[in-house]
Write a protein that holds these residues in place. Structure first.
Motif, PDB file in Angstrom:
ATOM      1  N   HIS A   1      48.573  46.704  38.233  1.00 41.73           N
ATOM      2  CA  HIS A   1      49.540  45.841  38.887  1.00 41.73           C
ATOM      3  C   HIS A   1      50.781  45.688  38.015  1.00 41.73           C
ATOM      4  O   HIS A   1      50.731  45.896  36.800  1.00 41.73           O
TER       5      HIS A   1
ATOM      6  N   HIS B   1      53.214  38.540  41.210  1.00 42.00           N
ATOM      7  CA  HIS B   1      51.847  38.143  41.549  1.00 42.00           C
ATOM      8  C   HIS B   1      51.241  39.071  42.598  1.00 42.00           C
ATOM      9  O   HIS B   1      50.196  39.681  42.368  1.00 42.00           O
ATOM     10  N   ASN B   2      51.872  39.136  43.775  1.00 43.90           N
ATOM     11  CA  ASN B   2      51.338  40.038  44.794  1.00 43.90           C
ATOM     12  C   ASN B   2      52.414  40.820  45.541  1.00 43.90           C
ATOM     13  O   ASN B   2      52.102  41.725  46.302  1.00 43.90           O
TER      14      ASN B   2
ATOM     15  N   ASP C   1      53.427  45.481  48.141  1.00 42.20           N
ATOM     16  CA  ASP C   1      52.412  45.011  47.198  1.00 42.20           C
ATOM     17  C   ASP C   1      52.791  45.371  45.759  1.00 42.20           C
ATOM     18  O   ASP C   1      53.255  46.480  45.489  1.00 42.20           O
TER      19      ASP C   1
ATOM     20  N   TYR D   1      50.535  45.455  43.459  1.00 44.50           N
ATOM     21  CA  TYR D   1      49.261  45.848  42.863  1.00 44.50           C
ATOM     22  C   TYR D   1      48.683  47.023  43.646  1.00 44.50           C
ATOM     23  O   TYR D   1      49.105  47.323  44.763  1.00 44.50           O
TER      24      TYR D   1
ATOM     25  N   ARG E   1      44.085  40.157  50.917  1.00 43.20           N
ATOM     26  CA  ARG E   1      44.423  40.003  49.515  1.00 43.20           C
ATOM     27  C   ARG E   1      43.142  39.948  48.668  1.00 43.20           C
ATOM     28  O   ARG E   1      42.241  39.158  48.966  1.00 43.20           O
TER      29      ARG E   1
ATOM     30  N   ARG F   1      44.877  38.248  43.712  1.00 44.96           N
ATOM     31  CA  ARG F   1      46.229  38.391  44.265  1.00 44.96           C
ATOM     32  C   ARG F   1      46.507  37.357  45.351  1.00 44.96           C
ATOM     33  O   ARG F   1      47.537  37.404  46.018  1.00 44.96           O
TER      34      ARG F   1
END
Length: 513
Positions: free
Chosen positions: A163, A168-169, A177, A179, A248, A252
Protein backbone atom coordinates in the motif's frame (compact mmCIF):
# COMPACT_ATOMS: atom_id res chain seq x y z
CA UNK A 1 50.69 -3.38 -12.96
CA UNK A 2 47.51 -1.51 -13.63
CA UNK A 3 47.87 2.04 -12.37
CA UNK A 4 44.18 2.13 -11.34
CA UNK A 5 44.60 -0.51 -8.64
CA UNK A 6 45.72 0.99 -5.28
CA UNK A 7 49.27 0.04 -4.29
CA UNK A 8 50.85 -0.06 -0.84
CA UNK A 9 47.47 0.60 0.82
CA UNK A 10 47.24 4.07 -0.72
CA UNK A 11 43.58 4.60 -1.58
CA UNK A 12 42.16 6.31 -4.61
CA UNK A 13 39.87 9.29 -4.14
CA UNK A 14 36.17 8.54 -4.57
CA UNK A 15 34.24 11.82 -4.55
CA UNK A 16 31.02 10.26 -5.89
CA UNK A 17 30.67 7.58 -3.18
CA UNK A 18 30.25 9.38 0.14
CA UNK A 19 30.52 7.24 3.25
CA UNK A 20 32.89 4.79 1.60
CA UNK A 21 36.65 4.50 1.68
CA UNK A 22 38.76 3.63 -1.36
CA UNK A 23 36.79 2.36 -4.34
CA UNK A 24 38.37 0.99 -7.49
CA UNK A 25 37.71 2.13 -11.03
CA UNK A 26 34.16 1.15 -12.18
CA UNK A 27 35.52 -0.61 -15.26
CA UNK A 28 37.80 -2.76 -13.11
CA UNK A 29 34.95 -3.45 -10.65
CA UNK A 30 32.69 -4.89 -13.33
CA UNK A 31 35.41 -7.30 -14.45
CA UNK A 32 36.28 -8.58 -10.98
CA UNK A 33 34.73 -11.76 -9.57
CA UNK A 34 31.94 -10.89 -7.12
CA UNK A 35 33.67 -12.50 -4.13
CA UNK A 36 36.95 -10.69 -4.88
CA UNK A 37 35.13 -7.38 -5.18
CA UNK A 38 33.11 -8.02 -1.99
CA UNK A 39 36.29 -8.91 -0.07
CA UNK A 40 38.04 -5.74 -1.24
CA UNK A 41 35.06 -3.53 -0.38
CA UNK A 42 34.89 -5.05 3.13
CA UNK A 43 38.55 -4.24 3.72
CA UNK A 44 38.18 -0.70 2.42
CA UNK A 45 34.92 0.27 4.16
CA UNK A 46 35.26 3.02 6.74
CA UNK A 47 34.57 2.36 10.41
CA UNK A 48 31.70 4.86 10.43
CA UNK A 49 30.01 2.84 7.74
CA UNK A 50 30.37 -0.33 9.86
CA UNK A 51 28.83 1.50 12.81
CA UNK A 52 25.86 2.59 10.70
CA UNK A 53 25.37 -0.95 9.43
CA UNK A 54 25.60 -2.32 12.97
CA UNK A 55 22.92 0.04 14.29
CA UNK A 56 20.55 -0.59 11.37
CA UNK A 57 21.14 -4.37 11.54
CA UNK A 58 20.43 -4.41 15.29
CA UNK A 59 17.16 -2.50 14.81
CA UNK A 60 16.21 -4.80 11.94
CA UNK A 61 17.01 -7.91 14.01
CA UNK A 62 14.87 -6.67 16.91
CA UNK A 63 12.02 -5.99 14.45
CA UNK A 64 12.29 -9.54 13.06
CA UNK A 65 12.18 -11.00 16.59
CA UNK A 66 9.13 -8.82 17.37
CA UNK A 67 7.50 -9.86 14.10
CA UNK A 68 8.18 -13.52 14.88
CA UNK A 69 8.83 -14.39 11.23
CA UNK A 70 12.46 -15.38 10.87
CA UNK A 71 12.27 -15.63 7.10
CA UNK A 72 12.88 -11.88 7.21
CA UNK A 73 16.42 -12.61 8.40
CA UNK A 74 17.12 -13.08 4.70
CA UNK A 75 17.02 -9.30 4.53
CA UNK A 76 20.25 -8.99 6.55
CA UNK A 77 22.51 -9.88 3.57
CA UNK A 78 20.74 -7.17 1.57
CA UNK A 79 21.46 -4.62 4.31
CA UNK A 80 25.07 -5.80 4.41
CA UNK A 81 25.36 -5.22 0.68
CA UNK A 82 23.72 -1.78 0.88
CA UNK A 83 26.06 -0.56 3.61
CA UNK A 84 29.26 -2.55 3.02
CA UNK A 85 29.87 -4.54 -0.16
CA UNK A 86 27.82 -2.66 -2.75
CA UNK A 87 27.52 -5.65 -5.11
CA UNK A 88 24.02 -4.60 -6.20
CA UNK A 89 24.41 -1.21 -7.89
CA UNK A 90 21.72 0.68 -5.96
CA UNK A 91 23.71 3.90 -6.28
CA UNK A 92 24.63 3.58 -9.96
CA UNK A 93 23.38 7.10 -10.56
CA UNK A 94 26.11 8.61 -8.37
CA UNK A 95 28.67 7.63 -11.00
CA UNK A 96 26.63 8.95 -13.94
CA UNK A 97 28.42 11.60 -16.01
CA UNK A 98 25.04 13.31 -16.50
CA UNK A 99 24.53 15.97 -13.82
CA UNK A 100 20.75 16.04 -14.36
CA UNK A 101 20.52 12.28 -13.76
CA UNK A 102 22.52 12.60 -10.55
CA UNK A 103 20.35 15.49 -9.37
CA UNK A 104 17.00 13.85 -10.15
CA UNK A 105 18.00 10.46 -8.79
CA UNK A 106 19.29 11.98 -5.56
CA UNK A 107 15.77 13.30 -4.96
CA UNK A 108 14.20 9.98 -5.96
CA UNK A 109 16.57 8.17 -3.60
CA UNK A 110 15.70 10.49 -0.70
CA UNK A 111 11.95 10.22 -1.35
CA UNK A 112 12.00 6.41 -1.61
CA UNK A 113 14.04 6.17 1.60
CA UNK A 114 11.59 8.51 3.38
CA UNK A 115 8.55 6.55 2.14
CA UNK A 116 10.04 3.25 3.32
CA UNK A 117 10.77 4.78 6.73
CA UNK A 118 7.25 6.24 6.95
CA UNK A 119 5.79 2.89 5.90
CA UNK A 120 7.43 1.07 8.82
CA UNK A 121 6.66 3.82 11.34
CA UNK A 122 2.99 4.02 10.33
CA UNK A 123 2.59 0.22 10.27
CA UNK A 124 4.37 -0.68 13.50
CA UNK A 125 4.87 2.42 15.68
CA UNK A 126 2.11 4.97 15.19
CA UNK A 127 0.66 7.64 12.95
CA UNK A 128 -1.30 10.87 12.93
CA UNK A 129 -5.10 10.87 12.85
CA UNK A 130 -7.63 13.68 12.43
CA UNK A 131 -10.85 13.98 14.46
CA UNK A 132 -13.49 14.54 11.73
CA UNK A 133 -16.63 14.71 13.89
CA UNK A 134 -17.88 15.78 17.30
CA UNK A 135 -18.61 12.29 18.67
CA UNK A 136 -15.94 12.53 21.40
CA UNK A 137 -16.40 16.17 22.34
CA UNK A 138 -15.46 17.63 24.70
CA UNK A 139 -12.61 15.19 25.39
CA UNK A 140 -11.42 15.48 21.78
CA UNK A 141 -12.52 18.23 19.43
CA UNK A 142 -13.29 18.33 15.74
CA UNK A 143 -10.09 19.49 14.09
CA UNK A 144 -7.74 17.79 16.56
CA UNK A 145 -4.80 15.99 14.95
CA UNK A 146 -3.71 13.12 17.17
CA UNK A 147 -0.63 10.96 17.46
CA UNK A 148 -1.96 7.39 17.65
CA UNK A 149 0.34 4.89 19.38
CA UNK A 150 0.11 1.39 17.90
CA UNK A 151 2.60 -0.23 20.26
CA UNK A 152 0.38 -0.01 23.36
CA UNK A 153 -1.98 -2.81 22.25
CA UNK A 154 0.57 -4.22 19.80
CA UNK A 155 0.55 -3.29 16.09
CA UNK A 156 -1.25 -5.48 13.61
CA UNK A 157 0.69 -7.13 10.84
CA UNK A 158 -0.85 -5.31 7.83
CA UNK A 159 -3.66 -7.23 6.13
CA UNK A 160 -2.69 -5.44 2.92
CA UNK A 161 1.10 -4.97 3.10
CA UNK A 162 1.29 -3.52 -0.41
CA UNK A 163 0.00 0.00 0.00
CA UNK A 164 0.99 3.62 -0.44
CA UNK A 165 2.20 4.74 3.01
CA UNK A 166 0.69 8.23 3.01
CA UNK A 167 -2.88 7.26 2.11
CA UNK A 168 -5.40 5.15 4.01
CA UNK A 169 -7.54 3.65 1.27
CA UNK A 170 -7.71 6.19 -1.57
CA UNK A 171 -4.84 7.67 -3.57
CA UNK A 172 -4.65 11.45 -3.14
CA UNK A 173 -5.40 13.61 -6.20
CA UNK A 174 -5.73 10.73 -8.67
CA UNK A 175 -8.25 8.63 -6.71
CA UNK A 176 -8.54 4.85 -6.81
CA UNK A 177 -7.41 2.33 -4.20
CA UNK A 178 -4.14 3.13 -2.44
CA UNK A 179 -3.58 -0.55 -1.66
CA UNK A 180 -3.36 -3.89 -3.43
CA UNK A 181 -5.04 -7.15 -2.43
CA UNK A 182 -2.47 -9.18 -4.36
CA UNK A 183 -1.05 -10.20 -0.97
CA UNK A 184 -3.38 -10.39 2.05
CA UNK A 185 -2.20 -11.49 5.48
CA UNK A 186 -4.48 -13.14 8.06
CA UNK A 187 -5.02 -11.23 11.29
CA UNK A 188 -2.04 -11.25 13.62
CA UNK A 189 -1.06 -8.76 16.31
CA UNK A 190 2.46 -8.31 17.61
CA UNK A 191 3.21 -8.15 21.33
CA UNK A 192 2.05 -4.92 22.95
CA UNK A 193 2.41 -3.26 26.33
CA UNK A 194 -1.12 -4.09 27.55
CA UNK A 195 -4.67 -4.89 26.52
CA UNK A 196 -7.48 -2.40 25.96
CA UNK A 197 -8.72 -1.13 29.32
CA UNK A 198 -12.07 0.32 30.34
CA UNK A 199 -12.09 4.06 29.66
CA UNK A 200 -9.39 3.93 26.97
CA UNK A 201 -9.94 6.09 23.93
CA UNK A 202 -9.36 3.75 21.00
CA UNK A 203 -8.85 4.21 17.27
CA UNK A 204 -10.31 1.33 15.27
CA UNK A 205 -11.51 0.44 11.78
CA UNK A 206 -15.25 0.89 11.33
CA UNK A 207 -16.79 -2.59 11.74
CA UNK A 208 -19.71 -1.88 9.40
CA UNK A 209 -17.30 -0.50 6.79
CA UNK A 210 -16.58 -3.82 5.09
CA UNK A 211 -18.86 -2.92 2.18
CA UNK A 212 -18.90 0.72 1.11
CA UNK A 213 -20.97 2.90 -1.21
CA UNK A 214 -18.17 5.32 -2.06
CA UNK A 215 -20.31 8.47 -2.13
CA UNK A 216 -21.28 7.73 1.50
CA UNK A 217 -17.96 6.42 2.83
CA UNK A 218 -17.50 9.40 5.16
CA UNK A 219 -21.21 9.63 6.00
CA UNK A 220 -23.00 8.29 9.10
CA UNK A 221 -25.25 6.46 6.63
CA UNK A 222 -23.10 3.41 5.98
CA UNK A 223 -23.84 0.75 3.35
CA UNK A 224 -26.03 -1.42 5.58
CA UNK A 225 -28.19 1.51 6.66
CA UNK A 226 -28.49 2.58 3.02
CA UNK A 227 -29.73 -0.82 1.83
CA UNK A 228 -32.21 -0.92 4.68
CA UNK A 229 -33.48 2.52 3.68
CA UNK A 230 -33.40 2.24 -0.12
CA UNK A 231 -33.06 -1.47 -0.85
CA UNK A 232 -30.01 -3.48 -1.88
CA UNK A 233 -30.85 -3.48 -5.58
CA UNK A 234 -31.08 0.31 -5.84
CA UNK A 235 -27.91 0.99 -3.85
CA UNK A 236 -25.93 -1.48 -5.96
CA UNK A 237 -27.36 -0.35 -9.30
CA UNK A 238 -27.28 3.45 -8.88
CA UNK A 239 -23.61 4.50 -8.79
CA UNK A 240 -24.49 8.09 -9.70
CA UNK A 241 -26.32 8.53 -6.39
CA UNK A 242 -24.51 6.13 -4.10
CA UNK A 243 -21.17 5.69 -5.80
CA UNK A 244 -19.43 2.47 -6.69
CA UNK A 245 -19.99 -0.32 -4.14
CA UNK A 246 -16.68 -1.84 -3.04
CA UNK A 247 -15.35 -4.21 -0.38
CA UNK A 248 -12.67 -2.93 2.03
CA UNK A 249 -10.17 -5.22 3.83
CA UNK A 250 -10.15 -4.73 7.61
CA UNK A 251 -7.11 -2.41 7.75
CA UNK A 252 -8.44 -0.23 4.91
CA UNK A 253 -11.81 0.52 6.50
CA UNK A 254 -12.51 4.05 7.71
CA UNK A 255 -10.91 4.89 11.07
CA UNK A 256 -13.17 5.75 14.01
CA UNK A 257 -12.23 6.94 17.49
CA UNK A 258 -14.40 6.20 20.53
CA UNK A 259 -14.10 5.30 24.20
CA UNK A 260 -14.02 1.64 25.25
CA UNK A 261 -16.83 1.33 27.79
CA UNK A 262 -17.34 -2.45 27.69
CA UNK A 263 -14.67 -5.15 27.60
CA UNK A 264 -14.75 -8.83 26.50
CA UNK A 265 -16.88 -11.01 28.78
CA UNK A 266 -18.59 -8.09 30.54
CA UNK A 267 -22.30 -7.37 30.67
CA UNK A 268 -23.26 -3.82 29.70
CA UNK A 269 -26.42 -1.84 30.12
CA UNK A 270 -27.28 1.86 30.17
CA UNK A 271 -29.90 3.29 32.50
CA UNK A 272 -30.73 7.01 32.46
CA UNK A 273 -27.38 7.75 30.73
CA UNK A 274 -25.35 5.87 33.36
CA UNK A 275 -23.35 2.89 32.09
CA UNK A 276 -23.48 -0.25 34.24
CA UNK A 277 -20.84 -2.95 33.82
CA UNK A 278 -21.70 -6.27 35.48
CA UNK A 279 -24.26 -4.35 37.50
CA UNK A 280 -21.83 -1.68 38.77
CA UNK A 281 -22.41 1.98 37.83
CA UNK A 282 -19.44 3.52 36.01
CA UNK A 283 -18.13 7.02 36.62
CA UNK A 284 -18.89 9.39 33.76
CA UNK A 285 -15.89 10.93 31.97
CA UNK A 286 -15.43 14.54 33.06
CA UNK A 287 -16.05 15.86 29.54
CA UNK A 288 -19.10 13.73 28.70
CA UNK A 289 -21.95 15.80 27.25
CA UNK A 290 -25.61 15.36 26.41
CA UNK A 291 -28.12 17.25 24.30
CA UNK A 292 -30.19 19.77 26.25
CA UNK A 293 -33.12 22.04 25.71
CA UNK A 294 -31.96 25.19 27.51
CA UNK A 295 -33.28 28.68 28.26
CA UNK A 296 -30.71 31.49 28.29
CA UNK A 297 -31.20 35.04 29.52
CA UNK A 298 -28.72 36.36 26.91
CA UNK A 299 -26.97 35.00 23.81
CA UNK A 300 -23.81 32.90 24.10
CA UNK A 301 -20.99 35.22 23.08
CA UNK A 302 -18.26 34.42 20.60
CA UNK A 303 -15.74 34.58 23.42
CA UNK A 304 -17.72 32.03 25.44
CA UNK A 305 -17.95 29.77 22.40
CA UNK A 306 -14.16 29.89 22.08
CA UNK A 307 -13.45 29.49 25.79
CA UNK A 308 -15.79 26.52 26.23
CA UNK A 309 -14.97 24.93 22.84
CA UNK A 310 -18.57 25.12 21.68
CA UNK A 311 -19.02 24.24 18.00
CA UNK A 312 -21.32 26.76 16.35
CA UNK A 313 -22.94 24.09 14.18
CA UNK A 314 -24.06 22.15 17.26
CA UNK A 315 -26.12 25.08 18.62
CA UNK A 316 -29.67 25.43 17.28
CA UNK A 317 -31.86 28.33 18.31
CA UNK A 318 -35.61 27.75 18.42
CA UNK A 319 -37.25 30.79 16.82
CA UNK A 320 -40.71 29.55 15.78
CA UNK A 321 -43.31 31.20 18.00
CA UNK A 322 -45.40 28.02 18.10
CA UNK A 323 -42.44 25.84 19.08
CA UNK A 324 -41.24 28.39 21.66
CA UNK A 325 -44.64 28.48 23.32
CA UNK A 326 -44.81 24.68 23.51
CA UNK A 327 -41.21 24.15 24.66
CA UNK A 328 -41.22 26.96 27.22
CA UNK A 329 -43.75 24.97 29.21
CA UNK A 330 -41.08 22.27 29.62
CA UNK A 331 -38.71 24.79 31.22
CA UNK A 332 -40.48 26.29 34.27
CA UNK A 333 -37.79 28.94 34.86
CA UNK A 334 -37.84 30.25 31.30
CA UNK A 335 -39.42 33.64 30.54
CA UNK A 336 -41.16 34.93 27.39
CA UNK A 337 -37.91 36.69 26.49
CA UNK A 338 -35.68 33.65 27.04
CA UNK A 339 -33.45 32.44 24.24
CA UNK A 340 -34.30 28.79 23.68
CA UNK A 341 -31.45 26.66 22.43
CA UNK A 342 -30.85 23.02 21.66
CA UNK A 343 -27.16 22.24 22.28
CA UNK A 344 -24.80 19.69 23.84
CA UNK A 345 -23.58 20.62 27.32
CA UNK A 346 -21.09 19.20 29.77
CA UNK A 347 -21.61 19.58 33.52
CA UNK A 348 -18.78 22.14 33.58
CA UNK A 349 -20.54 24.23 30.95
CA UNK A 350 -23.82 24.06 32.87
CA UNK A 351 -22.06 25.18 36.06
CA UNK A 352 -20.30 28.04 34.24
CA UNK A 353 -23.46 29.40 32.60
CA UNK A 354 -25.50 28.93 35.80
CA UNK A 355 -22.94 30.73 37.97
CA UNK A 356 -23.18 33.82 35.74
CA UNK A 357 -26.99 33.75 35.79
CA UNK A 358 -27.05 33.34 32.03
CA UNK A 359 -28.55 29.82 32.08
CA UNK A 360 -32.09 29.95 33.39
CA UNK A 361 -33.19 26.34 32.94
CA UNK A 362 -32.10 23.17 31.11
CA UNK A 363 -33.39 19.66 30.62
CA UNK A 364 -31.92 16.69 28.77
CA UNK A 365 -33.73 15.96 25.55
CA UNK A 366 -33.87 12.27 26.39
CA UNK A 367 -35.73 13.13 29.60
CA UNK A 368 -38.31 14.86 27.44
CA UNK A 369 -38.75 11.77 25.27
CA UNK A 370 -37.14 13.48 22.29
CA UNK A 371 -34.26 11.02 21.96
CA UNK A 372 -36.23 7.83 21.39
CA UNK A 373 -34.11 6.03 18.81
CA UNK A 374 -34.83 3.58 16.05
CA UNK A 375 -32.43 1.27 14.22
CA UNK A 376 -30.34 0.57 17.30
CA UNK A 377 -28.29 -2.60 17.60
CA UNK A 378 -29.31 -5.43 17.67
CA UNK A 379 -31.68 -4.99 14.73
CA UNK A 380 -35.16 -6.18 15.52
CA UNK A 381 -34.40 -6.52 19.23
CA UNK A 382 -33.65 -2.99 20.42
CA UNK A 383 -36.75 -1.51 18.78
CA UNK A 384 -38.99 -4.31 20.00
CA UNK A 385 -37.80 -3.88 23.58
CA UNK A 386 -37.97 -0.07 23.45
CA UNK A 387 -34.28 0.57 23.97
CA UNK A 388 -33.03 4.14 23.53
CA UNK A 389 -29.65 5.88 23.56
CA UNK A 390 -29.99 6.58 27.28
CA UNK A 391 -31.72 3.34 28.31
CA UNK A 392 -30.06 0.49 26.49
CA UNK A 393 -29.16 -3.16 26.91
CA UNK A 394 -32.04 -4.37 29.04
CA UNK A 395 -30.70 -6.36 32.00
CA UNK A 396 -27.25 -6.51 30.44
CA UNK A 397 -25.81 -7.38 27.03
CA UNK A 398 -22.97 -9.91 27.15
CA UNK A 399 -19.90 -8.78 25.16
CA UNK A 400 -18.14 -11.72 23.42
CA UNK A 401 -14.79 -12.92 24.75
CA UNK A 402 -12.29 -15.16 22.99
CA UNK A 403 -13.00 -18.77 24.00
CA UNK A 404 -16.47 -17.91 25.36
CA UNK A 405 -19.23 -20.31 24.34
CA UNK A 406 -22.84 -19.20 23.90
CA UNK A 407 -26.07 -21.06 23.20
CA UNK A 408 -27.41 -20.47 19.70
CA UNK A 409 -31.12 -19.77 19.48
CA UNK A 410 -33.64 -17.17 18.33
CA UNK A 411 -32.69 -14.84 21.19
CA UNK A 412 -28.91 -14.93 20.80
CA UNK A 413 -28.69 -14.99 16.99
CA UNK A 414 -29.74 -11.34 16.39
CA UNK A 415 -27.09 -10.17 18.87
CA UNK A 416 -24.14 -12.28 17.74
CA UNK A 417 -24.78 -13.26 14.13
CA UNK A 418 -22.74 -10.41 12.64
CA UNK A 419 -19.74 -11.33 14.78
CA UNK A 420 -20.05 -14.97 13.72
CA UNK A 421 -20.71 -14.37 10.03
CA UNK A 422 -18.87 -11.15 9.13
CA UNK A 423 -16.00 -10.93 11.62
CA UNK A 424 -15.15 -14.59 12.20
CA UNK A 425 -15.77 -15.72 8.63
CA UNK A 426 -18.64 -18.21 8.98
CA UNK A 427 -20.56 -16.66 6.11
CA UNK A 428 -22.63 -19.77 5.41
CA UNK A 429 -24.59 -19.45 8.66
CA UNK A 430 -28.21 -18.55 9.34
CA UNK A 431 -31.25 -18.86 11.57
CA UNK A 432 -33.87 -21.19 10.10
CA UNK A 433 -37.61 -20.63 10.37
CA UNK A 434 -37.90 -23.43 12.94
CA UNK A 435 -35.41 -21.68 15.26
CA UNK A 436 -32.43 -23.89 14.40
CA UNK A 437 -29.11 -22.08 13.88
CA UNK A 438 -26.80 -23.34 11.13
CA UNK A 439 -23.05 -22.64 11.25
CA UNK A 440 -21.14 -23.40 8.05
CA UNK A 441 -24.26 -25.13 6.77
CA UNK A 442 -24.57 -27.50 9.74
CA UNK A 443 -27.00 -27.34 12.69
CA UNK A 444 -25.28 -25.98 15.81
CA UNK A 445 -26.48 -25.50 19.37
CA UNK A 446 -23.46 -23.56 20.61
CA UNK A 447 -20.72 -21.30 19.27
CA UNK A 448 -17.27 -20.49 20.69
CA UNK A 449 -15.82 -17.09 19.78
CA UNK A 450 -12.38 -16.84 18.19
CA UNK A 451 -11.79 -13.16 19.05
CA UNK A 452 -12.32 -10.61 21.78
CA UNK A 453 -14.88 -7.85 21.25
CA UNK A 454 -15.42 -4.38 22.69
CA UNK A 455 -18.30 -1.95 23.15
CA UNK A 456 -17.35 1.58 22.06
CA UNK A 457 -19.17 4.86 22.74
CA UNK A 458 -18.55 8.55 22.13
CA UNK A 459 -18.46 11.09 24.96
CA UNK A 460 -20.89 13.27 23.01
CA UNK A 461 -23.50 10.71 23.95
CA UNK A 462 -26.53 11.95 22.04
CA UNK A 463 -24.59 12.82 18.86
CA UNK A 464 -22.39 9.75 18.48
CA UNK A 465 -22.69 6.90 15.99
CA UNK A 466 -21.22 4.07 18.05
CA UNK A 467 -21.74 0.48 19.23
CA UNK A 468 -25.30 1.29 20.15
CA UNK A 469 -25.96 1.49 16.39
CA UNK A 470 -23.59 -1.04 14.81
CA UNK A 471 -22.60 -3.40 17.60
CA UNK A 472 -19.37 -4.87 18.89
CA UNK A 473 -15.87 -3.96 17.68
CA UNK A 474 -13.68 -7.05 16.99
CA UNK A 475 -10.09 -7.08 18.25
CA UNK A 476 -8.71 -7.34 14.71
CA UNK A 477 -10.18 -3.87 13.99
CA UNK A 478 -8.26 -2.19 16.85
CA UNK A 479 -5.61 0.23 15.52
CA UNK A 480 -4.19 1.90 18.64
CA UNK A 481 -4.77 4.58 21.25
CA UNK A 482 -4.21 8.33 20.79
CA UNK A 483 -1.49 9.68 23.08
CA UNK A 484 -1.60 13.45 22.54
CA UNK A 485 -2.88 16.22 20.31
CA UNK A 486 -0.32 17.26 17.70
CA UNK A 487 -2.21 20.40 16.66
CA UNK A 488 -5.83 21.53 16.64
CA UNK A 489 -7.76 23.69 14.16
CA UNK A 490 -11.13 25.36 14.75
CA UNK A 491 -13.05 25.06 11.48
CA UNK A 492 -15.31 27.97 12.48
CA UNK A 493 -12.39 30.43 12.64
CA UNK A 494 -9.66 31.60 10.32
CA UNK A 495 -6.00 30.89 11.10
CA UNK A 496 -5.47 34.54 12.04
CA UNK A 497 -8.47 34.83 14.38
CA UNK A 498 -8.15 31.87 16.70
CA UNK A 499 -8.23 29.14 14.08
CA UNK A 500 -5.37 27.33 15.81
CA UNK A 501 -6.17 26.11 19.32
CA UNK A 502 -2.72 26.69 20.81
CA UNK A 503 -3.82 25.50 24.24
CA UNK A 504 -4.47 22.00 22.89
CA UNK A 505 -1.07 21.38 21.30
CA UNK A 506 0.61 18.36 22.97
CA UNK A 507 -2.33 18.02 25.37
CA UNK A 508 -3.01 14.43 26.44
CA UNK A 509 -5.68 12.78 24.29
CA UNK A 510 -7.29 10.98 27.23
CA UNK A 511 -7.29 13.16 30.37
CA UNK A 512 -9.61 10.74 32.19
CA UNK A 513 -7.00 7.95 32.27
Amino acid sequence: MNKNIPQNNEPNEAPNTPGKGPVSDPEIRTKEPILVRAHREILMTRKTRWWRFGIVAAIYLLWVIWLGNYWFLLGLPLLFDIYITGIIPFTWWKRSPNKAVRSVMSWVDAIVYALILVYFIFCFIGQNYQIPSSSLEKTLLTGDYLWVNKTVYGPRVPNTPIHFPLAHNTMPLVGGDSYSTLIENPYRRLAGLRNVESGDIVVFNFPAGDTVALNFEESPEHYYSLIKKYGRERVNSDPQTFGKVVYRPVDRRVNFVKRAVGLPGQRLRISHDTIYIDGVAQKQPESVQFLYLAAFASPITDEQMKELDITAGDVQEITSATERAALRNLLPKATPNSILLQLPLTQKMIDTFSASGQLQDARKLNELGAMASIDLFPEGVADKLGWTLSNYGGTGMLIPRKGMTIALNERSWPIYNRAIRNYEGHTNSWLADDGTVYIDGKPAETYTFAMNYYFMMGDNRDMSQDSRFWGFVPEDHIVGTPMFVLISFDKDRSIFSGGIRWNRIFRTANPDK
